[in-house]
Scaffold this motif. Structure first.
Motif, PDB file in Angstrom:
ATOM      1  N   CYS A  34      17.265 -13.655 -15.129  1.00  0.00           N
ATOM      2  CA  CYS A  34      17.911 -14.900 -15.555  1.00  0.00           C
ATOM      3  C   CYS A  34      18.953 -14.643 -16.628  1.00  0.00           C
ATOM      4  O   CYS A  34      18.912 -13.644 -17.330  1.00  0.00           O
ATOM      5  CB  CYS A  34      16.863 -15.858 -16.123  1.00  0.00           C
TER       6      CYS A  34
ATOM      7  N   VAL B 269      31.228 -19.028 -18.054  1.00  0.00           N
ATOM      8  CA  VAL B 269      30.495 -18.940 -16.789  1.00  0.00           C
ATOM      9  C   VAL B 269      30.792 -17.614 -16.089  1.00  0.00           C
ATOM     10  O   VAL B 269      29.889 -16.969 -15.555  1.00  0.00           O
ATOM     11  CB  VAL B 269      30.836 -20.148 -15.882  1.00  0.00           C
TER      12      VAL B 269
ATOM     13  N   TRP C  13      28.771 -14.526 -17.133  1.00  0.00           N
ATOM     14  CA  TRP C  13      27.367 -14.391 -16.738  1.00  0.00           C
ATOM     15  C   TRP C  13      27.176 -13.321 -15.674  1.00  0.00           C
ATOM     16  O   TRP C  13      26.053 -12.942 -15.375  1.00  0.00           O
ATOM     17  CB  TRP C  13      26.812 -15.714 -16.223  1.00  0.00           C
TER      18      TRP C  13
ATOM     19  N   ALA D 211      25.356 -17.760  -9.745  1.00  0.00           N
ATOM     20  CA  ALA D 211      23.968 -18.207  -9.879  1.00  0.00           C
ATOM     21  C   ALA D 211      23.463 -18.854  -8.593  1.00  0.00           C
ATOM     22  O   ALA D 211      24.202 -19.545  -7.899  1.00  0.00           O
ATOM     23  CB  ALA D 211      23.856 -19.194 -11.025  1.00  0.00           C
TER      24      ALA D 211
ATOM     25  N   MET E 284      21.172 -23.478 -11.229  1.00  0.00           N
ATOM     26  CA  MET E 284      21.442 -23.858 -12.616  1.00  0.00           C
ATOM     27  C   MET E 284      20.677 -25.146 -12.874  1.00  0.00           C
ATOM     28  O   MET E 284      20.656 -26.040 -12.024  1.00  0.00           O
ATOM     29  CB  MET E 284      22.930 -24.100 -12.860  1.00  0.00           C
TER      30      MET E 284
ATOM     31  N   LEU F  67      30.378 -25.589 -14.379  1.00  0.00           N
ATOM     32  CA  LEU F  67      29.110 -25.014 -13.928  1.00  0.00           C
ATOM     33  C   LEU F  67      29.107 -24.760 -12.423  1.00  0.00           C
ATOM     34  O   LEU F  67      28.644 -23.717 -11.961  1.00  0.00           O
ATOM     35  CB  LEU F  67      27.939 -25.918 -14.315  1.00  0.00           C
TER      36      LEU F  67
ATOM     37  N   LEU G  88      22.763 -26.891  -8.259  1.00  0.00           N
ATOM     38  CA  LEU G  88      22.872 -27.371  -9.633  1.00  0.00           C
ATOM     39  C   LEU G  88      21.941 -28.571  -9.770  1.00  0.00           C
ATOM     40  O   LEU G  88      22.137 -29.590  -9.116  1.00  0.00           O
ATOM     41  CB  LEU G  88      24.317 -27.772  -9.951  1.00  0.00           C
TER      42      LEU G  88
END
Length: 105
Positions: free
Chosen positions: A20, A35, A38, A42, A45, A66, A77
């Motif tokens: 994570c 973002v 990272w 992902a 989220m 995001l 998300l």
């Protein structure tokens, strides 16, 4: 503060937490570069109990930023906000304000 990320890592355990990315950042200051920093896109989220404290334009900006960090075609998300209890229509909307009765703003 970093304490929340620390607690999340402890709750997940070392093995799961290693997969994570934890970010302690104000959502109204979040940037595309944050973002991108990272690493990989992902799969999931989770934004909880935060958007209700932003103005509409900051919420829209945050969700756009995001969503740009999600895995294309399969990223999810999740947005979870408080849902006030009550049976009357006028009981269904509650907004915290600075110095309000809930003192959370």
């Amino acid at each position: 503060d970093e304490g929340w990320s620390k607690r999340s890592r402890a709750y997940l355990g070392r093995k799961r937490a290693a997969r994570c990315c934890f970010t302690n950042r104000r959502l109204d200051d979040l940037t595309t570069q944050d973002v991108r920093g990272w690493g990989e896109p992902a799969d999931l989220m989770w934004v909880q109990w935060t958007l209700q404290y932003l103005i509409d334009t900051d919420v829209i900006s945050c969700l756009r930023i995001l969503s740009g960090g999600l895995r294309q075609g399969s990223g999810i998300l999740v947005v979870k906000e408080n849902r006030p209890f009550g049976t009357q229509r006028e009981d269904r909307f509650v907004m915290d304000v600075p110095g309000g009765e809930h003192g959370r703003y």
